[in-house]
Write a protein that holds these residues in place. Structure first.
Motif, PDB file in Angstrom:
ATOM      1  N   LEU A  96       1.036  -1.054  -0.159  1.00  0.00           N
ATOM      2  CA  LEU A  96       0.105   0.096   0.021  1.00  0.00           C
ATOM      3  C   LEU A  96       0.920   1.334   0.005  1.00  0.00           C
ATOM      4  O   LEU A  96       0.681   2.327  -0.821  1.00  0.00           O
ATOM      5  CB  LEU A  96      -1.028  -0.107   1.155  1.00  0.00           C
ATOM      6  CG  LEU A  96      -1.878   1.275   1.284  1.00  0.00           C
ATOM      7  CD1 LEU A  96      -2.697   1.576  -0.041  1.00  0.00           C
ATOM      8  CD2 LEU A  96      -2.672   0.988   2.825  1.00  0.00           C
ATOM      9  N   GLN A  97       1.803   1.363   0.652  1.00  0.00           N
ATOM     10  CA  GLN A  97       2.496   2.505   0.884  1.00  0.00           C
ATOM     11  C   GLN A  97       3.383   2.650  -0.253  1.00  0.00           C
ATOM     12  O   GLN A  97       3.583   3.659  -1.014  1.00  0.00           O
ATOM     13  CB  GLN A  97       3.672   2.092   2.027  1.00  0.00           C
ATOM     14  CG  GLN A  97       4.688   3.615   2.402  1.00  0.00           C
ATOM     15  CD  GLN A  97       3.881   4.580   2.947  1.00  0.00           C
ATOM     16  OE1 GLN A  97       2.896   5.041   2.387  1.00  0.00           O
ATOM     17  NE2 GLN A  97       4.348   5.195   4.017  1.00  0.00           N
ATOM     18  N   GLU A  98       3.948   1.605  -1.088  1.00  0.00           N
ATOM     19  CA  GLU A  98       4.626   1.888  -2.226  1.00  0.00           C
ATOM     20  C   GLU A  98       3.527   2.334  -3.512  1.00  0.00           C
ATOM     21  O   GLU A  98       3.841   3.046  -4.193  1.00  0.00           O
ATOM     22  CB  GLU A  98       4.954   0.320  -2.912  1.00  0.00           C
ATOM     23  CG  GLU A  98       5.829   0.234  -4.065  1.00  0.00           C
ATOM     24  CD  GLU A  98       7.117   0.977  -4.107  1.00  0.00           C
ATOM     25  OE1 GLU A  98       7.753   1.445  -5.145  1.00  0.00           O
ATOM     26  OE2 GLU A  98       7.811   1.194  -2.992  1.00  0.00           O
ATOM     27  N   ARG A  99       2.282   1.664  -3.474  1.00  0.00           N
ATOM     28  CA  ARG A  99       1.297   2.045  -4.355  1.00  0.00           C
ATOM     29  C   ARG A  99       0.951   3.737  -4.200  1.00  0.00           C
ATOM     30  O   ARG A  99       0.925   4.235  -5.154  1.00  0.00           O
ATOM     31  CB  ARG A  99       0.019   1.359  -4.431  1.00  0.00           C
ATOM     32  CG  ARG A  99      -0.787   1.833  -5.455  1.00  0.00           C
ATOM     33  CD  ARG A  99      -1.995   0.529  -5.651  1.00  0.00           C
ATOM     34  NE  ARG A  99      -2.918   0.582  -4.302  1.00  0.00           N
ATOM     35  CZ  ARG A  99      -2.930  -0.344  -3.634  1.00  0.00           C
ATOM     36  NH1 ARG A  99      -2.133  -1.426  -3.768  1.00  0.00           N
ATOM     37  NH2 ARG A  99      -3.694  -0.339  -2.504  1.00  0.00           N
ATOM     38  N   LEU A 100       1.082   4.109  -2.720  1.00  0.00           N
ATOM     39  CA  LEU A 100       0.738   5.654  -2.507  1.00  0.00           C
ATOM     40  C   LEU A 100       1.938   6.390  -2.803  1.00  0.00           C
ATOM     41  O   LEU A 100       2.016   7.692  -2.828  1.00  0.00           O
ATOM     42  CB  LEU A 100       0.283   5.590  -1.011  1.00  0.00           C
ATOM     43  CG  LEU A 100      -0.948   5.330  -0.529  1.00  0.00           C
ATOM     44  CD1 LEU A 100      -0.985   5.221   0.824  1.00  0.00           C
ATOM     45  CD2 LEU A 100      -2.200   5.844  -1.353  1.00  0.00           C
ATOM     46  N   SER A 101       3.209   5.933  -3.053  1.00  0.00           N
ATOM     47  CA  SER A 101       4.304   6.725  -3.423  1.00  0.00           C
ATOM     48  C   SER A 101       4.030   7.755  -4.528  1.00  0.00           C
ATOM     49  O   SER A 101       4.710   8.796  -4.569  1.00  0.00           O
ATOM     50  CB  SER A 101       5.479   5.720  -3.642  1.00  0.00           C
ATOM     51  OG  SER A 101       5.408   5.102  -4.827  1.00  0.00           O
ATOM     52  N   SER A 112       1.119   8.921  -5.340  1.00  0.00           N
ATOM     53  CA  SER A 112       0.072   9.723  -4.886  1.00  0.00           C
ATOM     54  C   SER A 112       0.154  10.687  -4.195  1.00  0.00           C
ATOM     55  O   SER A 112       1.225  11.213  -3.742  1.00  0.00           O
ATOM     56  CB  SER A 112      -1.251   8.766  -4.278  1.00  0.00           C
ATOM     57  OG  SER A 112      -2.168   9.202  -3.471  1.00  0.00           O
ATOM     58  N   VAL A 113      -0.994  11.703  -4.024  1.00  0.00           N
ATOM     59  CA  VAL A 113      -0.958  12.838  -3.244  1.00  0.00           C
ATOM     60  C   VAL A 113      -1.065  12.419  -1.556  1.00  0.00           C
ATOM     61  O   VAL A 113      -1.124  13.242  -0.642  1.00  0.00           O
ATOM     62  CB  VAL A 113      -1.948  13.894  -3.531  1.00  0.00           C
ATOM     63  CG1 VAL A 113      -1.881  14.348  -4.988  1.00  0.00           C
ATOM     64  CG2 VAL A 113      -3.461  13.279  -3.493  1.00  0.00           C
ATOM     65  N   GLN A 141      -3.512  10.290   4.833  1.00  0.00           N
ATOM     66  CA  GLN A 141      -3.269  11.670   4.955  1.00  0.00           C
ATOM     67  C   GLN A 141      -2.669  12.273   3.721  1.00  0.00           C
ATOM     68  O   GLN A 141      -2.009  11.589   3.107  1.00  0.00           O
ATOM     69  CB  GLN A 141      -2.622  12.134   6.308  1.00  0.00           C
ATOM     70  CG  GLN A 141      -1.201  11.285   6.328  1.00  0.00           C
ATOM     71  CD  GLN A 141      -0.709  11.419   7.783  1.00  0.00           C
ATOM     72  OE1 GLN A 141      -1.494  11.349   8.720  1.00  0.00           O
ATOM     73  NE2 GLN A 141       0.546  11.860   7.942  1.00  0.00           N
ATOM     74  N   ILE A 142      -3.067  13.584   3.648  1.00  0.00           N
ATOM     75  CA  ILE A 142      -2.362  14.328   2.313  1.00  0.00           C
ATOM     76  C   ILE A 142      -0.816  14.518   2.821  1.00  0.00           C
ATOM     77  O   ILE A 142      -0.772  15.082   4.017  1.00  0.00           O
ATOM     78  CB  ILE A 142      -3.324  15.821   2.357  1.00  0.00           C
ATOM     79  CG1 ILE A 142      -4.514  15.475   1.637  1.00  0.00           C
ATOM     80  CG2 ILE A 142      -2.519  16.417   1.175  1.00  0.00           C
ATOM     81  CD1 ILE A 142      -5.473  16.621   1.756  1.00  0.00           C
ATOM     82  N   LYS A 143      -0.187  14.396   1.594  1.00  0.00           N
ATOM     83  CA  LYS A 143       1.315  14.610   1.973  1.00  0.00           C
ATOM     84  C   LYS A 143       1.633  15.994   2.254  1.00  0.00           C
ATOM     85  O   LYS A 143       1.025  16.997   1.971  1.00  0.00           O
ATOM     86  CB  LYS A 143       1.968  14.251   0.580  1.00  0.00           C
ATOM     87  CG  LYS A 143       2.044  12.914   0.372  1.00  0.00           C
ATOM     88  CD  LYS A 143       3.130  12.527  -1.101  1.00  0.00           C
ATOM     89  CE  LYS A 143       2.867  11.003  -0.971  1.00  0.00           C
ATOM     90  NZ  LYS A 143       3.526  10.704  -2.606  1.00  0.00           N
ATOM     91  N   ASP A 144       2.644  16.338   3.228  1.00  0.00           N
ATOM     92  CA  ASP A 144       3.127  17.604   3.838  1.00  0.00           C
ATOM     93  C   ASP A 144       3.397  18.597   2.541  1.00  0.00           C
ATOM     94  O   ASP A 144       3.318  19.776   2.836  1.00  0.00           O
ATOM     95  CB  ASP A 144       4.165  17.369   4.648  1.00  0.00           C
ATOM     96  CG  ASP A 144       3.863  16.606   6.017  1.00  0.00           C
ATOM     97  OD1 ASP A 144       2.762  16.476   6.344  1.00  0.00           O
ATOM     98  OD2 ASP A 144       4.872  16.051   6.710  1.00  0.00           O
TER      99      ASP A 144
END
Length: 200
Positions: free
Chosen positions: A70-75, A77-78, A91-94
């Motif tokens: 999941l973390q890899e797929r979100l890399s 993403s926003v 959460q939205i990236k900083d």
């Protein structure tokens, strides 16, 4: 977190049955990662390891692999996978926080300097009494400030100091960690001058 590359063809010593099992395990982890993503989108509160394992009937190993995927797929993403004291959340990236502040300024909570200073003393030096906070800040702590912190669920009373009057000891709560995106107090940034927060 990086997903290990899946290339069973390179494993010349694996049998066809073993290759099939590896592929099936990866496919299962990929599916579980998407189920986790759906639950985190739908949930109004963070979900713990136990929550996810219970809802999706999976083992700890399966959960960890699914979270990596999941973390890899979100890399790209926003969104990012965050973990706080209460569990996982999306959460939205900083890097997008400035845009949000510009477009939706009403979403910014106006925390006074006095409130932030009071909260900082409690967070870094807990457990502390009201008198300890006043000693560090050099001013009287407003009852309104403490009430705001209690109302937000960021602090709680737990125990009493063994001194005259038995004043209540103040601690931060898991809700405080969640609000600031922390999984533990160890993640608090270092203070420039810890001596300034010395409480006897």
């Amino acid at each position: 977190m990086n997903t290990p590359p899946l290339n069973v063809a390179q494993e010349s010593n694996t049998t066809k049955d073993e290759q099939k099992a590896i592929l099936e395990a990866h496919a299962t982890a990929e599916a579980l990662s998407r189920y986790i993503e759906v639950l985190l989108h739908a949930s109004e509160t963070p979900l713990t390891d136990n929550d996810l394992k219970k809802h999706l009937a999976m083992s700890s190993d399966e959960l960890q692999m699914a979270l990596i995927i999941l973390q890899e797929r979100l890399s790209g993403s926003v969104l990012t996978l965050g973990k706080t004291a209460s569990g996982y959340r999306l959460q939205i990236k900083d890097s997008y926080s400035r845009l949000i502040q510009q477009i939706f300024p009403q979403r910014l909570e106006n925390l006074s300097q006095a409130l932030l200073e009071t909260l900082s003393v409690i967070a870094y030096k807990q457990p502390v009494t009201r008198g300890d906070i006043e000693q560090v800040r050099g001013v009287t702590v407003s009852s309104n400030i403490l009430r705001q912190l209690f109302d937000k669920g960021w602090i709680m009373e737990k125990g009493h100091k063994d001194t005259l009057g038995k004043p209540a000891l103040l601690h931060t709560t898991p809700a405080f960690l969640d609000a600031f995106g922390l999984s533990s107090l160890d993640e608090l940034p270092p203070l420039p001058d810890l001596e300034s927060l010395k409480v006897e």
